[in-house]
Structure formats: C-alpha cells, structure tokens
Design an enzyme around this catalytic site. Structure first.
Site, PDB file in Angstrom:
ATOM      1  N   ASN A   9      38.163  40.721  33.823  1.00  0.00           N
ATOM      2  CA  ASN A   9      38.724  40.495  35.159  1.00  0.00           C
ATOM      3  C   ASN A   9      38.828  41.865  35.834  1.00  0.00           C
ATOM      4  O   ASN A   9      39.725  42.642  35.522  1.00  0.00           O
ATOM      5  CB  ASN A   9      40.105  39.840  35.037  1.00  0.00           C
ATOM      6  CG  ASN A   9      40.777  39.684  36.396  1.00  0.00           C
ATOM      7  OD1 ASN A   9      40.156  39.912  37.433  1.00  0.00           O
ATOM      8  ND2 ASN A   9      42.052  39.305  36.389  1.00  0.00           N
ATOM      9  N   LYS A  11      39.570  42.513  38.823  1.00  0.00           N
ATOM     10  CA  LYS A  11      40.574  42.562  39.905  1.00  0.00           C
ATOM     11  C   LYS A  11      39.937  43.199  41.141  1.00  0.00           C
ATOM     12  O   LYS A  11      38.754  42.949  41.395  1.00  0.00           O
ATOM     13  CB  LYS A  11      41.834  43.289  39.409  1.00  0.00           C
ATOM     14  CG  LYS A  11      42.309  42.686  38.074  1.00  0.00           C
ATOM     15  CD  LYS A  11      43.657  43.133  37.628  1.00  0.00           C
ATOM     16  CE  LYS A  11      44.011  42.447  36.310  1.00  0.00           C
ATOM     17  NZ  LYS A  11      45.320  42.784  35.797  1.00  0.00           N
ATOM     18  N   HIS A  96      46.331  33.304  38.074  1.00  0.00           N
ATOM     19  CA  HIS A  96      46.640  34.639  37.556  1.00  0.00           C
ATOM     20  C   HIS A  96      48.026  35.076  38.038  1.00  0.00           C
ATOM     21  O   HIS A  96      48.426  34.767  39.162  1.00  0.00           O
ATOM     22  CB  HIS A  96      45.581  35.653  38.009  1.00  0.00           C
ATOM     23  CG  HIS A  96      45.671  36.929  37.250  1.00  0.00           C
ATOM     24  ND1 HIS A  96      46.591  37.904  37.582  1.00  0.00           N
ATOM     25  CD2 HIS A  96      45.012  37.376  36.154  1.00  0.00           C
ATOM     26  CE1 HIS A  96      46.463  38.905  36.705  1.00  0.00           C
ATOM     27  NE2 HIS A  96      45.513  38.612  35.845  1.00  0.00           N
ATOM     28  N   GLU A  98      49.077  37.770  39.112  1.00  0.00           N
ATOM     29  CA  GLU A  98      49.083  38.539  40.368  1.00  0.00           C
ATOM     30  C   GLU A  98      48.955  37.608  41.568  1.00  0.00           C
ATOM     31  O   GLU A  98      49.523  37.867  42.635  1.00  0.00           O
ATOM     32  CB  GLU A  98      47.961  39.589  40.330  1.00  0.00           C
ATOM     33  CG  GLU A  98      48.318  40.726  39.381  1.00  0.00           C
ATOM     34  CD  GLU A  98      47.142  41.362  38.658  1.00  0.00           C
ATOM     35  OE1 GLU A  98      45.998  41.234  39.122  1.00  0.00           O
ATOM     36  OE2 GLU A  98      47.389  41.997  37.614  1.00  0.00           O
ATOM     37  N   GLU A 168      48.743  34.991  29.409  1.00  0.00           N
ATOM     38  CA  GLU A 168      48.926  36.400  29.762  1.00  0.00           C
ATOM     39  C   GLU A 168      50.404  36.649  30.062  1.00  0.00           C
ATOM     40  O   GLU A 168      50.870  36.352  31.163  1.00  0.00           O
ATOM     41  CB  GLU A 168      48.120  36.747  31.016  1.00  0.00           C
ATOM     42  CG  GLU A 168      46.629  36.560  30.877  1.00  0.00           C
ATOM     43  CD  GLU A 168      45.865  37.407  31.897  1.00  0.00           C
ATOM     44  OE1 GLU A 168      45.104  38.267  31.468  1.00  0.00           O
ATOM     45  OE2 GLU A 168      46.061  37.225  33.107  1.00  0.00           O
ATOM     46  N   GLY A 174      48.648  45.250  32.410  1.00  0.00           N
ATOM     47  CA  GLY A 174      48.522  46.567  33.036  1.00  0.00           C
ATOM     48  C   GLY A 174      49.616  47.541  32.651  1.00  0.00           C
ATOM     49  O   GLY A 174      49.763  48.595  33.260  1.00  0.00           O
ATOM     50  N   SER A 214      46.831  44.026  28.424  1.00  0.00           N
ATOM     51  CA  SER A 214      46.617  45.283  27.702  1.00  0.00           C
ATOM     52  C   SER A 214      45.782  45.114  26.435  1.00  0.00           C
ATOM     53  O   SER A 214      46.054  45.766  25.425  1.00  0.00           O
ATOM     54  CB  SER A 214      47.957  45.971  27.409  1.00  0.00           C
ATOM     55  OG  SER A 214      48.610  46.303  28.621  1.00  0.00           O
TER      56      SER A 214
HETATM   57  P1  13P Z   1      45.105  44.476  31.659  1.00  0.00           P
HETATM   58  O1  13P Z   1      44.073  44.240  30.557  1.00  0.00           O
HETATM   59  O2  13P Z   1      44.742  45.627  32.544  1.00  0.00           O
HETATM   60  O3  13P Z   1      46.478  44.532  31.122  1.00  0.00           O
HETATM   61  O4  13P Z   1      45.020  43.183  32.607  1.00  0.00           O
HETATM   62  C1  13P Z   1      45.145  41.938  32.040  1.00  0.00           C
HETATM   63  C2  13P Z   1      44.839  40.910  33.062  1.00  0.00           C
HETATM   64  O5  13P Z   1      45.614  40.682  33.967  1.00  0.00           O
HETATM   65  C3  13P Z   1      43.563  40.189  32.955  1.00  0.00           C
HETATM   66  O6  13P Z   1      43.536  39.097  33.814  1.00  0.00           O
END
Ligand code: 13P
Length: 256
Positions: A9, A11, A96, A98, A168, A174, A214
């Site tokens: 992903n 983003k 997601h 976010e 997640e 992140g 992560s």
């Molecule tokens: P990270 O791997 O950067 O923690 O992000 C995870 C994520 O949100 C994947 O959709």
C-alpha cells in the site's frame, strides 16, 4: 491451504514515473516469488494506468486504494468502480484506518463501498483494526466484531471468498511498533471466528487474513509463520524495491 498474499500500500507516494521505475526494477528481480505467494501493488489513482499497463503480462496484481460508493455523476474528486474495471484493476483497499480516521469514513460508508465493489466483481482488501485506546480499554473484540459485522453486511459467501481481510491495529501503522506475533495471531483467530459466525467455518477457513502495521523484512517471517496470518499489507517497507523484495522473501520462506 491458503496461499499467502502480500500487498504494497503505497498510500500517497509514487506518481506514474516513480511507479514505472519501481515496477520495472521489481519485476526484473522478482524471480519465482509468486509461486509461493500472491503479490499486489496499490499505487495512487493517477499511477494505476501505468501500473496496470506494466503488470498485465505479469503475475502481480494491481489494487486501488479507495473507490466511491456512488455511480457516475456529480461527485467531485471521486472515482467509481467502472473506472477501475476499465483499467483492469482487480483489487481495491477499503476501510483503511486512514480513510476511517482522516477522512471520516464510517462502517456504513465502507459497507456501501464494499457492496459497490462487488457489483463489478472487484476484490476488496477489507481493513479493520483497533486503536490503542480501544485495545487498552478491553474493546478489541467488540471493535473487530462491529467492523466485521457492519462492513460485510449484505455479503454472500461468494463475496466473502473474493475478499481479503487485513487486520491492521491502528497503533502499529507507521509507528515502527509491530504487534507481537502472538498479539497478531490472537486477533486473526478472533477475526476468523467472526467470519465463521457470519459465513460458516468452510468459508472462514478459506479467507485470507493479512496482518498490517510496521511489517518489515526483519519481522515478516515470524508474523507470517503464525497459523492465521496469511500475508501482509505493507506501507513504508514497500516503497523501496530491495526492502519489499526482502520482505516477500523472508515472509514466504519463514526461516526455512
Ligand atoms: P506501515 O507498514 O507503514 O506501518 O503501514 C501499514 C499500512 O497502513 C498498510 O496499509
């Protein structure tokens, strides 16, 4: 036996030219990794045509990071499911954290998007997960149950079999803090029970549940060797070719 699925992903990273650079290099070094796992790359909307064009002759799939719950019309800034189909995009990430927290998407909106995606046979990568506050106040199960029950409302067994779930935990996204393999396994097992309640044990046994938050080359093997962890949804560590390839290698070999 569930084939693992590892998804990048990206983003809001990588426009069309960076997408082309990444994928050209990635494909030249990928080798036979797709014998062991499915691989999906989710670039931003503007890079989907380029990704789709490059990947159509390869065993790596494209995902969109979002889609509208509406059909064509007066929805400034939105992209509908038929537009994704036109680009031969098979997967879409929905729910997601976010999208939930930054853009205010409710379970109801996510469910509308999930149903809209299934109208044209798009395969959702359906994300769920609790915040740290929710975990610490003992609400893990209740949150997962609400997200699963609300997000999958109206889904048939067939829809569920075409869906990938991504657990997640918000506190691990992140942050560099990963759920321990035991914490992740425990949550995945709970999600599988919730799926069994809705769709029966046979379906629940077949649905792949990715872990996200992560995931790095260094922890991929341990996470993916857990019995209910069937892959990874990867943010930061998927942005560099070398680290994404190493993560796939470690995650699929699991220390063999
Ligand atoms: P990270 O791997 O950067 O923690 O992000 C995870 C994520 O949100 C994947 O959709």
């Amino acid at each position: 036996m569930r084939k693992p699925i590892i998804a990048a992903n990206w983003k809001m990273n990588k426009g069309p030219s960076e997408t082309e650079d990444f994928l050209t290099s990635f494909l030249s070094k990928l080798g036979k990794a797709t014998d062991k796992c499915d691989i999906v790359v989710a670039p931003p909307f503007v890079s989907l045509p380029k990704a789709s064009q490059i990947l159509h002759s390869h065993d790596v799939s494209v995902a969109a990071q979002n889609v509208s719950q509406y059909d064509a019309g007066a929805y400034t800034g939105e992209v509908n499911v038929l537009m994704l189909r036109e680009l031969f995009v098979p997967y879409v990430i929905l729910g997601h954290s976010e999208r939930r927290s930054v853009f205010g998407e409710s379970d109801e909106v996510i469910n509308a998007k999930m149903l809209k995606a299934r109208e044209v046979n798009l395969k959702p990568i359906f994300c769920i997960g609790e915040t740290l506050e929710e975990r610490e106040s003992g609400q893990l199960e209740a949150v997962l149950k609400r997200q699963v029950n609300e997000g999958l409302k109206g889904f048939s067994e067939k829809d569920m079999l075409e869906t990938v779930v991504a657990y997640e935990p918000v506190w691990a996204i992140g942050t560099g803090v990963t759920a321990s393999p035991e914490q992740a396994q425990e949550a995945h097992a709970k999600v599988r029970v919730l799926l069994a309640e809705l769709f029966g044990g046979d379906v629940a046994d077949k649905v792949r549940i990715q872990y996200g938050g992560s995931v790095k080359p260094a922890n991929a093997a341990e996470l993916l060797s857990q019995p209910d962890i069937d892959g990874a949804l990867v943010g930061g560590a998927s942005l560099e070719v070398a680290s994404f390839l190493q993560l796939i290698e470690n995650g699929t070999n699991k220390g063999e």
